[in-house]
Design an enzyme around this catalytic site. Structure first.
Site, mmCIF file in Angstrom:
data_model
loop_
_atom_site.group_PDB
_atom_site.id
_atom_site.type_symbol
_atom_site.label_atom_id
_atom_site.label_comp_id
_atom_site.label_asym_id
_atom_site.label_seq_id
_atom_site.Cartn_x
_atom_site.Cartn_y
_atom_site.Cartn_z
ATOM 1 N N LYS A 124 29.870 23.500 4.328
ATOM 2 C CA LYS A 124 29.949 22.034 4.317
ATOM 3 C C LYS A 124 31.308 21.629 4.859
ATOM 4 C CE LYS A 124 31.859 19.669 1.614
ATOM 5 N NZ LYS A 124 32.696 18.738 0.869
ATOM 6 N N ARG A 167 0.822 -1.223 0.000
ATOM 7 C CA ARG A 167 0.000 0.000 0.000
ATOM 8 C C ARG A 167 0.854 1.271 0.000
ATOM 9 N NH1 ARG A 167 -3.814 -2.122 4.799
ATOM 10 N NH2 ARG A 167 -2.049 -3.555 5.025
HETATM 11 C C1 UD1 Z 1 -2.467 -6.229 11.512
HETATM 12 C C2 UD1 Z 1 -3.377 -7.105 12.393
HETATM 13 C C3 UD1 Z 1 -4.604 -6.298 12.792
HETATM 14 C C4 UD1 Z 1 -4.191 -5.042 13.502
HETATM 15 C C5 UD1 Z 1 -3.186 -4.222 12.676
HETATM 16 C C6 UD1 Z 1 -2.575 -3.127 13.553
HETATM 17 C C7 UD1 Z 1 -3.064 -9.441 11.704
HETATM 18 C C8 UD1 Z 1 -3.628 -10.587 10.952
HETATM 19 N N1 UD1 Z 1 -3.747 -8.293 11.664
HETATM 20 O O1 UD1 Z 1 -3.163 -5.959 10.299
HETATM 21 O O2 UD1 Z 1 -5.429 -7.075 13.661
HETATM 22 O O3 UD1 Z 1 -5.331 -4.250 13.798
HETATM 23 O O4 UD1 Z 1 -2.100 -5.039 12.213
HETATM 24 O O5 UD1 Z 1 -1.785 -2.244 12.834
HETATM 25 O O6 UD1 Z 1 -2.041 -9.619 12.343
HETATM 26 N N2 UD1 Z 1 4.229 -9.241 8.098
HETATM 27 C C9 UD1 Z 1 5.220 -10.170 7.946
HETATM 28 N N3 UD1 Z 1 4.955 -11.300 7.229
HETATM 29 C C10 UD1 Z 1 3.734 -11.558 6.685
HETATM 30 C C11 UD1 Z 1 2.721 -10.587 6.853
HETATM 31 C C12 UD1 Z 1 2.992 -9.448 7.559
HETATM 32 O O7 UD1 Z 1 6.347 -10.004 8.422
HETATM 33 O O8 UD1 Z 1 3.580 -12.617 6.077
HETATM 34 C C13 UD1 Z 1 4.535 -8.010 8.869
HETATM 35 C C14 UD1 Z 1 4.431 -6.748 8.038
HETATM 36 O O9 UD1 Z 1 5.704 -6.397 7.510
HETATM 37 C C15 UD1 Z 1 3.942 -5.717 9.038
HETATM 38 C C16 UD1 Z 1 3.221 -6.528 10.088
HETATM 39 O O10 UD1 Z 1 3.591 -7.862 9.895
HETATM 40 O O11 UD1 Z 1 5.045 -5.038 9.661
HETATM 41 C C17 UD1 Z 1 1.702 -6.360 10.008
HETATM 42 O O12 UD1 Z 1 1.255 -6.785 8.726
HETATM 43 P P1 UD1 Z 1 0.142 -5.980 7.932
HETATM 44 O O13 UD1 Z 1 -0.107 -6.691 6.653
HETATM 45 O O14 UD1 Z 1 0.470 -4.550 7.877
HETATM 46 O O15 UD1 Z 1 -1.137 -6.223 8.892
HETATM 47 P P2 UD1 Z 1 -2.442 -5.322 9.000
HETATM 48 O O16 UD1 Z 1 -3.325 -5.631 7.838
HETATM 49 O O17 UD1 Z 1 -2.100 -3.920 9.237
HETATM 50 CA CA CA Z 2 -0.159 -2.796 9.241
#
Ligand code: UD1
Ligand code: CA
Length: 435
Positions: free
Chosen positions: A329, A15
């Protein structure tokens, strides 16, 4: 045993629409992951960061903390499980945090760890102004957490819940990894959700508890818009801390600070000033409007700007003056020395009390290498002088305006290096408009 933390940062951050991994996008001049690591280092004994394959810049940014690679992005629960070879045998608690949730304070992390004495699993929750697409925290009749439901899987009634999952859970290591290895991916996204460990804890009869903290600390960053909101939040905190420390800001909202900007007491900041990383400003300094500073030290009582640019490696000694449209600088401007108008001073050392005239330029670059200019104490450099480096101008030397200095000037000497003026009587302008 001190608790350990797993920080998830393997996601692509689609995103953000960026070539840079999301957690490397800066806030206050520092990658967001490094903000989180700094807070975590105060609360946890060991940090393990989960990164994706081919993220060398991220691995370098999180060093010296341990890194594990999640080869396939199968969800937050799967990502956390990748840390089990390092933390599976940990004798204490393990918390899981998200790298895109970077503004959590050490105090909130301490509150999370303290709450663990009362429940088998604790998580951080918030009540955001706009709950948007956060996971929702479903409470039971006792106010304990029953489960977390992801927005994509939630019913309209569940989406109406205001309590949101911030994305931090904490449990004893053995429990956490047992729950993580039992996760299933039968949900809207086909992912292994970390959030499902709550339902597992409850199924084992454990108590799950939510610790609430302000949205300002717990907001997640998924888009450039959310990045800007987090930046505004951080800037507000940094400015408030600076003012509490004795800094006057005429228009605080127009001053941009870095996470590490150091400002002494009785510093006065006029409107519209940018601080890049690595700036230290001592007591009693005034920085006038529209100045840009990075990687520099400004000592006591100096006056900078308006419209000054101080680049990395610059040191302004006490009471030095840098005026409008002057760029420095890797240059030291001596105590009480002045460079007040329209100059470029690069790779130079300028003695105490020297006066650098308007339009002075150090010609420090010959197209291949950089060379130094050394100007002695009390020297006077006339306006529009070009100093062709490497070159030295002695103490108390006087350089005539308009000179191009290519040879060293001894102490106390006068140097003139310009074409002589010629006068041709009667040969003045006779063009249009003349009577
Ligand atoms: C997640 C939570 C949601 C919460 C929100 C808070 C889950 C399923 N959902 O959603 O409940 O309200 O964060 O901000 O956990 N990541 C990995 N590997 C993966 C997927 C993700 O390392 O396979 C890491 C991403 O880099 C990120 C974090 O996990 O730093 C969260 O992943 P993201 O996809 O942003 O989750 P949200 O949809 O925001
Ligand atoms: Ca997130």
């Amino acid at each position: 045993m001190k608790a350990a933390a797993i920080i998830l940062a393997a996601g692509l951050g689609t995103r953000m629409r960026s070539a840079l991994p999301k957690v490397l996008h800066p806030l206050g001049g520092r990658p967001m992951i490094n903000h989180l690591l700094a807070s975590c280092a105060q609360a946890f004994g060991r940090l393990v960061v989960v990164v994706g394959p081919d993220m060398p810049a991220l691995e370098a940014a999180v060093a010296p903390h341990d890194v594990v690679v999640q080869r396939e992005r199968l969800g937050t629960g799967h990502a956390a499980l990748q840390a089990s070879p390092l933390l599976g045998g940990h004798a204490g608690d393990v918390a899981v945090l998200y790298g895109d949730n970077p503004l959590i304070s050490p105090a909130t992390l301490q509150a999370l760890l303290a709450a663990r004495r009362e429940a088998g699993l604790v998580l951080l929750a918030m009540r955001p102004a706009d709950p948007g697409r956060y996971g929702r925290v479903v409470l039971d009749g006792q106010g304990d957490v029953e489960r977390i439901v992801e927005w994509a899987d939630a019913t309209p009634e569940e989406r109406a819940i205001g309590l949101c999952n911030a994305g931090v859970v904490c449990a004893p290591a053995a429990d956490l990894f047992r729950w993580l290895s039992a996760l299933k991916n039968d949900n809207a996204k086909g992912e292994y959700y970390l959030t499902d460990v709550v339902a597992q804890a409850r199924a084992e009869g454990k108590r799950a508890m939510a610790v609430e903290a302000p949205e300002a600390e717990l907001r997640g960053i998924n888009s450039r818009g959310e990045l800007a909101v987090a930046e505004a939040e951080l800037q507000q905190r940094l400015r408030a801390a600076a003012m509490a420390g004795g800094v006057t800001m005429l228009a605080p909202e127009s001053v941009y600070l870095s996470h590490d900007t150091q400002l002494g007491a009785d510093v006065v900041l006029e409107p519209n000033i940018f601080f890049g990383p690595g700036v230290s400003v001592e007591d009693g300094v005034t920085i006038r409007a529209f100045s840009h500073l990075e990687g520099c030290v400004v000592k006591r009582g100096a006056v900078i700007g308006p419209y000054a640019r101080l680049r990395p490696g610059t040191v302004i000694e006490p009471e030095g003056h840098v005026g409008n449209f002057v760029e420095l600088k890797a240059t030291t401007l001596g105590a009480g020395a002045k460079a007040n108008h329209l100059s470029y001073l690069g790779d130079a050392s300028i003695g105490a009390g020297a006066n650098i005239g308007a339009g002075t330029i150090t010609c420090n670059y010959d197209g291949v290498a950089k060379h130094r200019t050394v100007i002695g104490e009390g020297a006077f450099i006339g306006s529009d002088t070009a100093l062709v480096a490497p070159v030295q101008v002695g103490a108390r030397a006087l350089v005539a305006a308009g000179s191009v200095i290519t040879q060293d000037v001894p102490d106390d000497a006068l140097a003139i290096a310009r074409g002589r003026q010629a006068i041709k009587p009667g040969r003045g302008f006779k063009g249009k408009g003349k009577r």
